[in-house]
Each structure stands twice: as structure tokens, then as C-alpha cells.
Enzyme design. Structure first.
Site, PDB file in Angstrom:
ATOM      1  N   SER A   1      -8.165  -2.101  -3.659  1.00  0.00           N
ATOM      2  CA  SER A   1      -7.856  -3.493  -3.320  1.00  0.00           C
ATOM      3  C   SER A   1      -9.062  -4.336  -3.695  1.00  0.00           C
ATOM      4  CB  SER A   1      -7.618  -3.600  -1.810  1.00  0.00           C
ATOM      5  OG  SER A   1      -7.598  -4.944  -1.391  1.00  0.00           O
TER       6      SER A   1
ATOM      7  N   TYR B   1      -9.480  -1.547   7.158  1.00  0.00           N
ATOM      8  CA  TYR B   1      -8.915  -1.625   5.806  1.00  0.00           C
ATOM      9  C   TYR B   1     -10.041  -1.752   4.768  1.00  0.00           C
ATOM     10  CZ  TYR B   1      -5.722  -3.228   2.091  1.00  0.00           C
ATOM     11  OH  TYR B   1      -5.004  -3.355   0.927  1.00  0.00           O
TER      12      TYR B   1
HETATM   13  P1  NAD Z   1       4.171  -1.560   1.048  1.00  0.00           P
HETATM   14  O1  NAD Z   1       4.165  -1.587   2.545  1.00  0.00           O
HETATM   15  O2  NAD Z   1       5.332  -2.113   0.312  1.00  0.00           O
HETATM   16  O3  NAD Z   1       3.896  -0.081   0.525  1.00  0.00           O
HETATM   17  C1  NAD Z   1       3.181   0.869   1.252  1.00  0.00           C
HETATM   18  C2  NAD Z   1       3.798   2.211   0.970  1.00  0.00           C
HETATM   19  O4  NAD Z   1       3.085   3.196   1.714  1.00  0.00           O
HETATM   20  C3  NAD Z   1       5.268   2.277   1.404  1.00  0.00           C
HETATM   21  O5  NAD Z   1       6.007   3.021   0.478  1.00  0.00           O
HETATM   22  C4  NAD Z   1       5.178   3.006   2.736  1.00  0.00           C
HETATM   23  O6  NAD Z   1       6.364   3.687   3.050  1.00  0.00           O
HETATM   24  C5  NAD Z   1       4.035   3.960   2.427  1.00  0.00           C
HETATM   25  N1  NAD Z   1       3.441   4.522   3.647  1.00  0.00           N
HETATM   26  C6  NAD Z   1       2.991   3.880   4.744  1.00  0.00           C
HETATM   27  N2  NAD Z   1       2.584   4.777   5.668  1.00  0.00           N
HETATM   28  C7  NAD Z   1       2.784   6.008   5.135  1.00  0.00           C
HETATM   29  C8  NAD Z   1       2.580   7.330   5.604  1.00  0.00           C
HETATM   30  N3  NAD Z   1       2.105   7.579   6.831  1.00  0.00           N
HETATM   31  N4  NAD Z   1       2.915   8.357   4.794  1.00  0.00           N
HETATM   32  C9  NAD Z   1       3.443   8.140   3.570  1.00  0.00           C
HETATM   33  N5  NAD Z   1       3.652   6.899   3.069  1.00  0.00           N
HETATM   34  C10 NAD Z   1       3.328   5.854   3.849  1.00  0.00           C
HETATM   35  O7  NAD Z   1       2.813  -2.313   0.616  1.00  0.00           O
HETATM   36  P2  NAD Z   1       2.189  -2.610  -0.839  1.00  0.00           P
HETATM   37  O8  NAD Z   1       1.742  -4.008  -0.768  1.00  0.00           O
HETATM   38  O9  NAD Z   1       3.055  -2.162  -1.932  1.00  0.00           O
HETATM   39  O10 NAD Z   1       0.870  -1.691  -0.778  1.00  0.00           O
HETATM   40  C11 NAD Z   1       0.653  -0.561  -1.588  1.00  0.00           C
HETATM   41  C12 NAD Z   1      -0.838  -0.306  -1.746  1.00  0.00           C
HETATM   42  O11 NAD Z   1      -1.429  -1.412  -2.413  1.00  0.00           O
HETATM   43  C13 NAD Z   1      -1.588  -0.145  -0.417  1.00  0.00           C
HETATM   44  O12 NAD Z   1      -2.571   0.855  -0.533  1.00  0.00           O
HETATM   45  C14 NAD Z   1      -2.225  -1.507  -0.228  1.00  0.00           C
HETATM   46  O13 NAD Z   1      -3.379  -1.438   0.551  1.00  0.00           O
HETATM   47  C15 NAD Z   1      -2.532  -1.881  -1.670  1.00  0.00           C
HETATM   48  N6  NAD Z   1      -2.707  -3.322  -1.884  1.00  0.00           N
HETATM   49  C16 NAD Z   1      -1.678  -4.200  -1.716  1.00  0.00           C
HETATM   50  C17 NAD Z   1      -1.892  -5.561  -1.956  1.00  0.00           C
HETATM   51  C18 NAD Z   1      -0.787  -6.602  -1.809  1.00  0.00           C
HETATM   52  O14 NAD Z   1      -1.060  -7.797  -1.899  1.00  0.00           O
HETATM   53  N7  NAD Z   1       0.457  -6.232  -1.624  1.00  0.00           N
HETATM   54  C19 NAD Z   1      -3.160  -6.000  -2.352  1.00  0.00           C
HETATM   55  C20 NAD Z   1      -4.179  -5.058  -2.515  1.00  0.00           C
HETATM   56  C21 NAD Z   1      -3.943  -3.726  -2.293  1.00  0.00           C
END
Ligand code: NAD
Length: 257
Positions: free
Chosen positions: A139, A152
Site C-alpha cells: 500500500s 495497518y
Molecule cells: P477487499 O476487502 O475487496 O479485499 C480483501 C480480500 O481479502 C477479500 O477477498 C477478502 O475476502 C480477503 N480476506 C479478508 N480476510 C481474509 C482472511 N482471514 N483469509 C482470507 N482472505 C481474507 O479490499 P481491497 O481493497 O481489494 O484490498 C486488497 C488488498 O489491497 C489489501 O491488502 C489492501 O490492504 C490493499 N490495498 C487496498 C487499497 C484500496 O484503496 N482499496 C489501497 C492500498 C492497498
């Protein structure tokens, strides 16, 4: 890009960025393993839908990545992998002195330790085949901080450290390990917050996005899940064979500030 014959495990891939990455890997011809902690009909339907769309094998494997043994079991059940994308992640926002201990432990387990476990199991097979790609979705918070996100930010900085270390341990072996650092990405989770923010601030959709959500992202535009998927596919290509142990920001300029 041709990733035919490569097997990819993408953790946390039944929604958001993980699903976008899985789609682009499938489009490039890779066999894909989807994962989350749930075991719903729709999770398996997602896998068969992707398989039909891109003509590749797609399986869904349930594993709760808050548990180290299940993270290890995911890669074992997949039968090993050539491409490992550690994407699963959760968030909790609270002042450090009030941060719930169970949330701290859960964020560290899912966002950081799960990548340690999957990498440890995936690496021997990659070494034996002389080819591997590990991509950790960190991130902008792996490189900078924001208040109230201590767990985080700590976990994501940890992911960047793990990435550098694994990059060094695998250098020259046909294996790369990199971290992709997204800024704000328009996932269903983020999309769902927009109506509430519009109400709270009395602003229209565009103003909320530009002035509230994206105030730290100089482009004032979200990154998309397709762009994240494309970045991962590029890291899997031969063009990126000498890119290792580093971070690729996809953040509209956030970390340049
Ligand atoms: P999201 O909530 O759509 O996806 C998260 C995924 O992780 C989902 O598929 C969820 O089911 C899975 N997950 C959660 N807990 C779990 C567990 N205990 N076991 C297995 N799977 C689990 O969110 P996203 O925004 O797509 O985030 C995905 C990644 O990207 C994360 O690591 C997040 O920190 C990172 N990220 C997201 C953003 C953003 O703006 N969306 C920005 C920077 C980084």
C-alpha cells in the site's frame, strides 16, 4: 503477455484488487487459484465464471489466512505455484492507545504473516523449476503513514521489508519478489463508502471523491483494479525479470508528495 503453463495463487481474491489481479492473470493465460475465508456457492461460481471467460483452469480454495497453518495449506492444496500474489488484507482505524489488541493481532496475521507463510511454502517449488514471481500487494501505507492506522501501516511496512529480504534471498535464481503499493483503488468496499460520505459532507459524488477521499492522491483519480492487475502481469513478464526486492507505486503521485 503469455502466462500459459503458469499456476497463480492469489490470496483474498473473491473481490476487489485480488479479483482484478486474478482476472488479468487469467486473461494472460495463467491457471488461477482464487481464495478467501468463505466457502459460499458464489465463491465457486466466481471461479467457474472466470474459467469460462478466459478458457483457463480456475479453482477456488477456502483458507482463513489469519491462521498460519491455513495459509500454508492454501499453497499445498494448490499443488504449489509459479506466481504467488499476497493480496488479502483488512483494516481497522483507532488511536494507538485504544487500538483493540485482537484487531492488532488479526491485521498483523492477515496483512503480514500470511505472506511469510505462503512464501515459505511456495519457494522450494519455484527454486526447483528455476522460475517464480512473488508479488505482495502492500500500500502507499507501506511507504508513508496516516494517523489511527498503526496496525495497518506497521503491517504494510513489514510487507515491504519482507519483499526486500525475499528479493535478496532469491536473486539470480529466476525468481523475483516485489511489492505493489496502491493508493486509493475503486473497489466495491471503497465504492460503498461514497453515498455515506456524500450525506455526511453534503457534497455530490464527484466532489466527495476529489476533495475528501482523494485529497492525498495528487491525480485526484482512483487507481483501478485492472491497472493493479496489469502491473502484476507486467511483473510476471520477462521485461521485469531484473525488477526484484523493490516497490512499484500505483498511487497517482501520493508518495511523491
Ligand atoms: P477487499 O476487502 O475487496 O479485499 C480483501 C480480500 O481479502 C477479500 O477477498 C477478502 O475476502 C480477503 N480476506 C479478508 N480476510 C481474509 C482472511 N482471514 N483469509 C482470507 N482472505 C481474507 O479490499 P481491497 O481493497 O481489494 O484490498 C486488497 C488488498 O489491497 C489489501 O491488502 C489492501 O490492504 C490493499 N490495498 C487496498 C487499497 C484500496 O484503496 N482499496 C489501497 C492500498 C492497498
Amino acid at each position: 503477455m503469455d502466462l500459459k503453463g503458469k499456476r497463480a495463487v492469489v490470496t483474498g481474491s473473491n473481490s476487489g484488487i485480488g479479483l482484478g489481479v486474478a482476472e488479468e492473470l487469467a486473461r494472460a493465460g495463467a491457471e488461477v487459484i482464487l481464495n478467501s475465508f468463505t466457502n459460499r456457492e458464489e465463491d465457486h461460481a466466481l471461479a467457474s465464471g472466470l474459467s469460462a471467460r478466459f478458457g483457463v483452469t480456475v479453482r477456488y480454495i477456502q483458507a482463513d489466512l489469519s491462521k498460519g497453518e491455513e495459509a500454508r495449506g492454501l499453497v499445498e492444496q494448490a499443488g504449489g505455484c509459479d506466481i504467488l500474489v499476497n493480496n488479502a488484507g483488512i483494516q481497522h482505524v483507532a488511536a494507538v492507545e485504544e487500538f483493540p489488541v485482537d484487531q492488532w493481532n488479526r491485521i498483523l496475521a492477515i496483512n503480514l504473516s500470511s505472506a511469510f507463510h505462503t512464501i515459505a511454502v511456495a519457494l522450494p517449488g519455484m527454486r526447483a523449476r528455476g522460475w517464480g514471481r512473488i508479488v505482495n500487494i502492500a500500500s502507499a501505507h507501506g511507504l508513508t503513514a496516516s494517523p489511527y492506522k498503526s496496525a495497518y501501516v506497521s503491517a504494510k511496512h513489514g510487507v515491504v521489508g519482507l519483499t526486500k529480504t525475499v528479493g535478496l534471498e532469491t536473486a539470480g535464481q529466476g525468481i523475483t519478489c516485489n511489492a505493489v503499493c496502491p493508493g486509493y483503488v475503486l473497489t466495491p468496499l471503497v465504492e460503498a463508502q461514497i453515498p455515506d460520505q456524500m450525506k455526511v459532507h453534503g457534497m455530490d459524488r464527484e466532489t466527495v471523491i476529489r476533495e475528501v477521499m482523494l485529497q492525498r492522491q495528487p491525480s485526484r483519480q482512483f487507481a483501478t483494479t485492472e491497472q493493479l492487475g496489469g502491473t502484476v502481469v507486467w511483473l510476471c513478464s520477462d521485461y521485469a525479470a531484473q525488477v526484484t526486492g523493490t516497490t512499484i507505486s500505483v498511487d497517482g503521485g501520493w508518495t511523491a508528495l
